[in-house]
Design an enzyme around this catalytic site. Structure first.
Site, PDB file in Angstrom:
ATOM      1  N   ASP A 170      14.627  -0.731  -0.462  1.00  0.00           N
ATOM      2  CA  ASP A 170      15.701  -0.916   0.753  1.00  0.00           C
ATOM      3  C   ASP A 170      16.420  -2.497   0.318  1.00  0.00           C
ATOM      4  OD1 ASP A 170      16.407  -0.568   3.542  1.00  0.00           O
ATOM      5  OD2 ASP A 170      14.904  -2.157   3.974  1.00  0.00           O
TER       6      ASP A 170
ATOM      7  N   PHE B   2      13.640   5.060  10.400  1.00  0.00           N
ATOM      8  CA  PHE B   2      12.716   4.430   9.778  1.00  0.00           C
ATOM      9  C   PHE B   2      11.824   5.559   9.277  1.00  0.00           C
ATOM     10  CE2 PHE B   2       8.894   1.854   8.931  1.00  0.00           C
ATOM     11  CZ  PHE B   2       9.358   0.668   8.650  1.00  0.00           C
TER      12      PHE B   2
ATOM     13  N   LYS C 226      17.403   3.323  -0.631  1.00  0.00           N
ATOM     14  CA  LYS C 226      18.098   3.187   0.325  1.00  0.00           C
ATOM     15  C   LYS C 226      19.387   2.389  -0.282  1.00  0.00           C
ATOM     16  CE  LYS C 226      15.200   3.368   4.386  1.00  0.00           C
ATOM     17  NZ  LYS C 226      14.752   2.604   5.605  1.00  0.00           N
TER      18      LYS C 226
ATOM     19  N   ARG D 122       0.457   6.760   7.399  1.00  0.00           N
ATOM     20  CA  ARG D 122       0.274   6.704   6.076  1.00  0.00           C
ATOM     21  C   ARG D 122      -0.185   7.892   5.442  1.00  0.00           C
ATOM     22  NH1 ARG D 122       1.426   1.518   3.726  1.00  0.00           N
ATOM     23  NH2 ARG D 122       0.852  -0.228   4.976  1.00  0.00           N
TER      24      ARG D 122
ATOM     25  N   GLU E 264       7.019   2.042  -6.697  1.00  0.00           N
ATOM     26  CA  GLU E 264       7.560   1.463  -5.532  1.00  0.00           C
ATOM     27  C   GLU E 264       7.652   2.552  -4.513  1.00  0.00           C
ATOM     28  OE1 GLU E 264       9.129  -1.152  -3.411  1.00  0.00           O
ATOM     29  OE2 GLU E 264      10.138  -2.664  -4.900  1.00  0.00           O
ATOM     30  N   ASP E 265       7.189   2.081  -3.245  1.00  0.00           N
ATOM     31  CA  ASP E 265       7.625   3.124  -2.130  1.00  0.00           C
ATOM     32  C   ASP E 265       8.727   3.321  -1.557  1.00  0.00           C
ATOM     33  OD1 ASP E 265       7.698   0.463  -0.911  1.00  0.00           O
ATOM     34  OD2 ASP E 265       6.310   1.122   0.788  1.00  0.00           O
TER      35      ASP E 265
ATOM     36  N   LYS F  12       0.841  -1.126  -0.068  1.00  0.00           N
ATOM     37  CA  LYS F  12       0.046  -0.012  -0.037  1.00  0.00           C
ATOM     38  C   LYS F  12       0.874   1.250  -0.067  1.00  0.00           C
ATOM     39  CE  LYS F  12      -2.596  -2.336   3.390  1.00  0.00           C
ATOM     40  NZ  LYS F  12      -3.192  -2.153   4.937  1.00  0.00           N
ATOM     41  N   GLY F  13       2.197   1.180   0.177  1.00  0.00           N
ATOM     42  CA  GLY F  13       3.086   2.182   0.455  1.00  0.00           C
ATOM     43  C   GLY F  13       3.192   3.204  -0.809  1.00  0.00           C
TER      44      GLY F  13
HETATM   45  P1  IMP Z   1      12.892  -4.631   0.298  1.00  0.00           P
HETATM   46  O1  IMP Z   1      13.523  -3.619  -0.590  1.00  0.00           O
HETATM   47  O2  IMP Z   1      12.310  -5.848  -0.185  1.00  0.00           O
HETATM   48  O3  IMP Z   1      13.799  -4.771   1.644  1.00  0.00           O
HETATM   49  O4  IMP Z   1      11.656  -3.719   0.958  1.00  0.00           O
HETATM   50  C1  IMP Z   1      10.982  -2.718   0.718  1.00  0.00           C
HETATM   51  C2  IMP Z   1       9.882  -2.752   1.409  1.00  0.00           C
HETATM   52  O5  IMP Z   1      10.043  -2.458   2.904  1.00  0.00           O
HETATM   53  C3  IMP Z   1       9.300  -1.327   1.207  1.00  0.00           C
HETATM   54  O6  IMP Z   1       8.233  -1.687   0.250  1.00  0.00           O
HETATM   55  C4  IMP Z   1       8.481  -0.973   2.472  1.00  0.00           C
HETATM   56  O7  IMP Z   1       7.467  -1.411   2.692  1.00  0.00           O
HETATM   57  C5  IMP Z   1       9.471  -1.619   3.549  1.00  0.00           C
HETATM   58  N1  IMP Z   1      10.229  -0.453   3.970  1.00  0.00           N
HETATM   59  C6  IMP Z   1      11.758  -0.491   4.014  1.00  0.00           C
HETATM   60  N2  IMP Z   1      12.254   0.587   4.495  1.00  0.00           N
HETATM   61  C7  IMP Z   1      11.241   1.381   5.218  1.00  0.00           C
HETATM   62  C8  IMP Z   1      10.975   2.389   5.913  1.00  0.00           C
HETATM   63  O8  IMP Z   1      11.917   3.317   6.428  1.00  0.00           O
HETATM   64  N3  IMP Z   1       9.788   2.604   6.216  1.00  0.00           N
HETATM   65  C9  IMP Z   1       8.708   2.265   5.758  1.00  0.00           C
HETATM   66  N4  IMP Z   1       8.719   0.936   4.927  1.00  0.00           N
HETATM   67  C10 IMP Z   1      10.051   0.676   4.897  1.00  0.00           C
HETATM   68 MG    MG Z   2       5.293  -1.496   4.656  1.00  0.00          MG
END
Ligand code: IMP
Ligand code: MG
Length: 186
Positions: A106, A159, A134, A172, A102-103, A46-47
């Site tokens: 990470d 965060f 990031k 959100r 994408e939100d 949902k991000g």
């Molecule tokens: P990854 O790249 O698979 O590790 O995951 C990314 C997901 O982790 C994103 O779509 C977010 O939902 C969540 N996420 C990672 N860091 C944060 C943050 O600082 N705040 C909120 N959600 C985060």
């Molecule tokens: Mg999330």
């Protein structure tokens, strides 16, 4: 047990004005990159909902909007992350120019999984726009084509919440992007 060490104390990282400016810039870049073609915008729930809602209004192309939701679970014993699609609007991706929104990128696990899934459907092209990147946290080498806000160390240790980003489904609705101390898990 999970606790929220910051209470409701959120520090502003990117203001509403900064976000609006950046979204407008990205809209222009994306619009010219697709050169008048029709695009299929796929938002990761949902991000990315708030970001996507603003972004598509800055892309004056013919476009369709779709949503996908994934879950990730850490399989402790094997030390790997299992990602799976749990919801998707029916998306006719074949032959389409796809823009995945994408939100946060990470570790990159979610994005690389989704990109592989989309490629299986034979799109004409696939490009990725992320609200936040990031890069130092990356475990899989993937790069968004566009990023609104790259966030580097030491900020990557905080965060991010707001403008669609959540911590345990909270925050959100904040109109800005803020930070809270990295929540403890366990
Ligand atoms: P990854 O790249 O698979 O590790 O995951 C990314 C997901 O982790 C994103 O779509 C977010 O939902 C969540 N996420 C990672 N860091 C944060 C943050 O600082 N705040 C909120 N959600 C985060
Ligand atoms: Mg999330």
């Amino acid at each position: 047990m999970t606790r929220n060490p910051g209470g409701d104390q959120v520090s502003v990282l990117f203001t509403e004005e900064q976000i609006a400016l950046r979204v407008a810039q990205l809209g222009e870049e994306i619009t010219s990159a697709f050169g008048g073609r029709e695009i299929c915008v796929l938002g990761l729930m949902k991000g990315s909902l708030v970001f996507m809602a603003d972004l598509i209004r800055r892309i004056p192309l013919d476009l369709t909007v779709h949503l996908v939701r994934v879950t990730s679970q850490l399989e402790q014993a094997a030390g790997r992350v299992l990602t799976e699609i749990v919801y998707s609007t029916s998306v006719p991706l074949q032959g389409k120019d796809v823009l995945l929104v994408e939100d946060i990128v990470d570790t990159g696990i979610t994005l690389s999984y989704l990109m592989a899934h989309i490629h299986e459907h034979g799109p004409a092209s696939l490009r990725v726009c992320a609200l936040v990147d990031k890069p130092e946290a990356r475990k899989i080498d993937v790069h968004p084509d566009w990023t609104a806000f790259p966030v580097h160390e030491p900020l990557a240790d905080r965060f991010l919440v707001g403008y669609g980003l959540d911590w345990m489904e909270r925050f959100r609705g904040l109109p800005f992007i803020g930070t809270i101390p990295k929540p403890l898990r366990g």
